[in-house]
Design a protein around this motif. Sequence first.
Motif, mmCIF file in Angstrom:
data_model
loop_
_atom_site.group_PDB
_atom_site.id
_atom_site.type_symbol
_atom_site.label_atom_id
_atom_site.label_comp_id
_atom_site.label_asym_id
_atom_site.label_seq_id
_atom_site.Cartn_x
_atom_site.Cartn_y
_atom_site.Cartn_z
ATOM 1 N N ALA A 152 0.822 -1.213 0.000
ATOM 2 C CA ALA A 152 0.000 0.000 0.000
ATOM 3 C C ALA A 152 0.855 1.261 0.000
ATOM 4 O O ALA A 152 0.369 2.337 -0.372
ATOM 5 N N TYR A 153 2.117 1.136 0.422
ATOM 6 C CA TYR A 153 3.001 2.298 0.489
ATOM 7 C C TYR A 153 4.297 2.003 -0.259
ATOM 8 O O TYR A 153 4.761 0.859 -0.290
ATOM 9 N N ARG A 154 4.864 3.014 -0.851
ATOM 10 C CA ARG A 154 6.151 2.861 -1.523
ATOM 11 C C ARG A 154 6.929 4.171 -1.438
ATOM 12 O O ARG A 154 6.365 5.237 -1.172
ATOM 13 N N VAL A 155 8.238 4.072 -1.706
ATOM 14 C CA VAL A 155 9.128 5.235 -1.706
ATOM 15 C C VAL A 155 9.742 5.361 -3.088
ATOM 16 O O VAL A 155 10.209 4.369 -3.660
ATOM 17 N N VAL A 156 9.717 6.556 -3.629
ATOM 18 C CA VAL A 156 10.409 6.824 -4.892
ATOM 19 C C VAL A 156 11.442 7.912 -4.634
ATOM 20 O O VAL A 156 11.285 8.748 -3.736
ATOM 21 N N THR A 157 12.499 7.895 -5.407
ATOM 22 C CA THR A 157 13.560 8.892 -5.255
ATOM 23 C C THR A 157 13.766 9.633 -6.577
ATOM 24 O O THR A 157 13.393 9.148 -7.639
ATOM 25 N N SER A 158 14.376 10.800 -6.471
ATOM 26 C CA SER A 158 14.651 11.637 -7.645
ATOM 27 C C SER A 158 13.390 11.799 -8.496
ATOM 28 O O SER A 158 13.387 11.509 -9.686
ATOM 29 N N MET A 159 12.337 12.298 -7.859
ATOM 30 C CA MET A 159 11.045 12.438 -8.542
ATOM 31 C C MET A 159 10.978 13.788 -9.268
ATOM 32 O O MET A 159 11.056 14.845 -8.642
ATOM 33 N N HIS A 160 10.844 13.741 -10.595
ATOM 34 C CA HIS A 160 10.830 14.940 -11.427
ATOM 35 C C HIS A 160 9.405 15.408 -11.680
ATOM 36 O O HIS A 160 8.544 14.613 -12.058
ATOM 37 N N VAL A 161 9.194 16.705 -11.517
ATOM 38 C CA VAL A 161 7.859 17.283 -11.725
ATOM 39 C C VAL A 161 7.613 17.422 -13.229
ATOM 40 O O VAL A 161 8.422 18.034 -13.940
ATOM 41 N N PRO A 162 6.507 16.869 -13.743
ATOM 42 C CA PRO A 162 6.258 16.944 -15.191
ATOM 43 C C PRO A 162 5.827 18.342 -15.628
ATOM 44 O O PRO A 162 5.218 19.091 -14.859
ATOM 45 N N ALA A 163 6.125 18.676 -16.865
ATOM 46 C CA ALA A 163 5.754 19.984 -17.408
ATOM 47 C C ALA A 163 4.252 20.112 -17.589
ATOM 48 O O ALA A 163 3.742 21.227 -17.771
ATOM 49 N N SER A 164 3.538 19.001 -17.541
ATOM 50 C CA SER A 164 2.088 19.037 -17.756
ATOM 51 C C SER A 164 1.328 19.660 -16.595
ATOM 52 O O SER A 164 0.150 20.010 -16.740
ATOM 53 N N ILE A 165 1.972 19.811 -15.440
ATOM 54 C CA ILE A 165 1.295 20.466 -14.316
ATOM 55 C C ILE A 165 1.249 21.964 -14.588
ATOM 56 O O ILE A 165 2.281 22.585 -14.835
ATOM 57 N N PRO A 166 0.066 22.572 -14.558
ATOM 58 C CA PRO A 166 -0.014 24.013 -14.809
ATOM 59 C C PRO A 166 0.599 24.801 -13.662
ATOM 60 O O PRO A 166 0.796 24.284 -12.567
ATOM 61 N N GLY A 167 0.898 26.068 -13.907
ATOM 62 C CA GLY A 167 1.507 26.891 -12.876
ATOM 63 C C GLY A 167 2.901 27.316 -13.265
ATOM 64 O O GLY A 167 3.481 26.830 -14.246
ATOM 65 N N ARG A 168 3.469 28.215 -12.497
ATOM 66 C CA ARG A 168 4.788 28.769 -12.792
ATOM 67 C C ARG A 168 5.882 27.861 -12.238
ATOM 68 O O ARG A 168 5.977 27.654 -11.031
ATOM 69 N N ALA A 169 6.705 27.333 -13.135
ATOM 70 C CA ALA A 169 7.789 26.446 -12.719
ATOM 71 C C ALA A 169 9.084 27.211 -12.472
ATOM 72 O O ALA A 169 10.052 26.639 -11.972
ATOM 73 N N GLU A 170 9.107 28.510 -12.804
ATOM 74 C CA GLU A 170 10.332 29.304 -12.667
ATOM 75 C C GLU A 170 10.788 29.350 -11.213
ATOM 76 O O GLU A 170 10.021 29.702 -10.316
ATOM 77 N N ARG A 171 12.047 28.969 -10.985
ATOM 78 C CA ARG A 171 12.687 28.989 -9.664
ATOM 79 C C ARG A 171 11.984 28.101 -8.641
ATOM 80 O O ARG A 171 12.179 28.245 -7.438
ATOM 81 N N ALA A 172 11.163 27.183 -9.113
ATOM 82 C CA ALA A 172 10.505 26.230 -8.216
ATOM 83 C C ALA A 172 11.264 24.913 -8.225
ATOM 84 O O ALA A 172 11.901 24.554 -9.214
ATOM 85 N N LYS A 173 11.205 24.190 -7.121
ATOM 86 C CA LYS A 173 11.855 22.883 -7.057
ATOM 87 C C LYS A 173 11.205 21.965 -8.083
ATOM 88 O O LYS A 173 9.993 21.799 -8.105
#
Length: 460
Positions: free
Chosen positions: A257-278
Amino acid sequence: MCASLLLRETLRVAARRYRLPALAALSDGSSIPSPATALAIVIEEARCAISRGEAPTIEMKQAFIEGLARLIEEALHEESGDPVFKATLLRHRVAEVREYVSLSAHAKQDRRSIRASVNAIAHPGKQRASSDAQREALAQLHAYASSPYFSGLADIAQHLLTIPEFAEESRSRDALTRLIESPSLLRLQRLETLLRDERVQAYLSLWDRHGPRSGSAQAAAEGNASQKRGAAAEGRASHALQAMADRLGDEEGDRAAYRVVTSMHVPASIPGRAERAKSEWDAVLLRRANNADEAPEWDVCLLVESKASVDAATTDLSRLLRGIELLAHAEENVSYAFETAQGAVRLRGSSLHRLTTDEAGLQRTVLYCCDAPADTAQRVLGAGSRMQLLSAQASLDYACMLQDHRPADVRMLEPVWDDLLESPRWRGVLDQYPMLQRVRELMVHTEDLMVAIDQVSPNE
């Protein structure tokens, strides 16, 4: 205890060894605080006064000016002073040092430009010289362009222009002339001249005391060692998070039911300002949202960043907050594919949309994991704020007078106080203590997190 409550309780009881003391405890009058602590106290007093709609008092202003004067004197101390501040002061005072710093900022680009120009003329694969003397001159030109020094390159190019084969052929002649007259080459030659200046050497020596010079073999070795330490710290943090996932899975009777992922990259498909965001998260604890075997969807439970030092977390916080705000722009009815070190995972937009940056939200969903020892003497003035105070124009002018053994009136430092209260550029310094507090509340030592995971009883 349900799994969500078990997670919340684990985060609540985990020791926070990096937590800052209350400023009231540091200003009880039992001892004279250090200049940095005295400044942190009065800056926070001023911020609180402003937040109440009150003007900071004359006493606050005087305490600030006196604290800043003491901080400058401490940084100037001959033996125990701050080499970075001394280097900054030398740059402020000496035109040749300022010129060296300015030229150095362009040096890499200038070297690339010159090497490209020389390769077009003298690359071994392109040489068309017919005599040994011509081939030797071209080889020298190419060698100079490949070395760290360019002082002899113009002389070799001038020599090539005396050879009829090059002087009489317009293409070669024009290329050599452009090389000789190149602004990039002139800047690099000037840079070499400045390197022989004693004051520039003193400036570089001060920076060497702070750490190895950029581009040096020692800097590369330290960079590699730092990367290894960072990777090891990330590994320990993800190990602790996996222990948390196993504990939560056991509580629900389903470890999958639970898992851990590492080095998770935020996709460009998420709307909003990605400038200077993690845009990448070190480790993330996920809970399965459905029972689909082939394409399961997941919800975010905990976002974890691994940092080698307290200062690294402090400077990272603004990016982290913008990163959370970006994730919260996810559309609720959409699932998003995130690339991770374990492959692609789909996260539900409804889970991401619920993320917030208020205190309660951060405490529930964000951790900075750190392996560094806690400071024996808590530093309540951040490194960035300290350097901004020292680097102010008035601070440098005051330091120059002290260095020249001229009478220096602390009232020279009043413009720094005025900027602190009025300038948007100084807002980060005015807010520095609450920001430090916020970061420290989110920090845990990885060992303390493991202890909390082991100690919290599911029956509590």
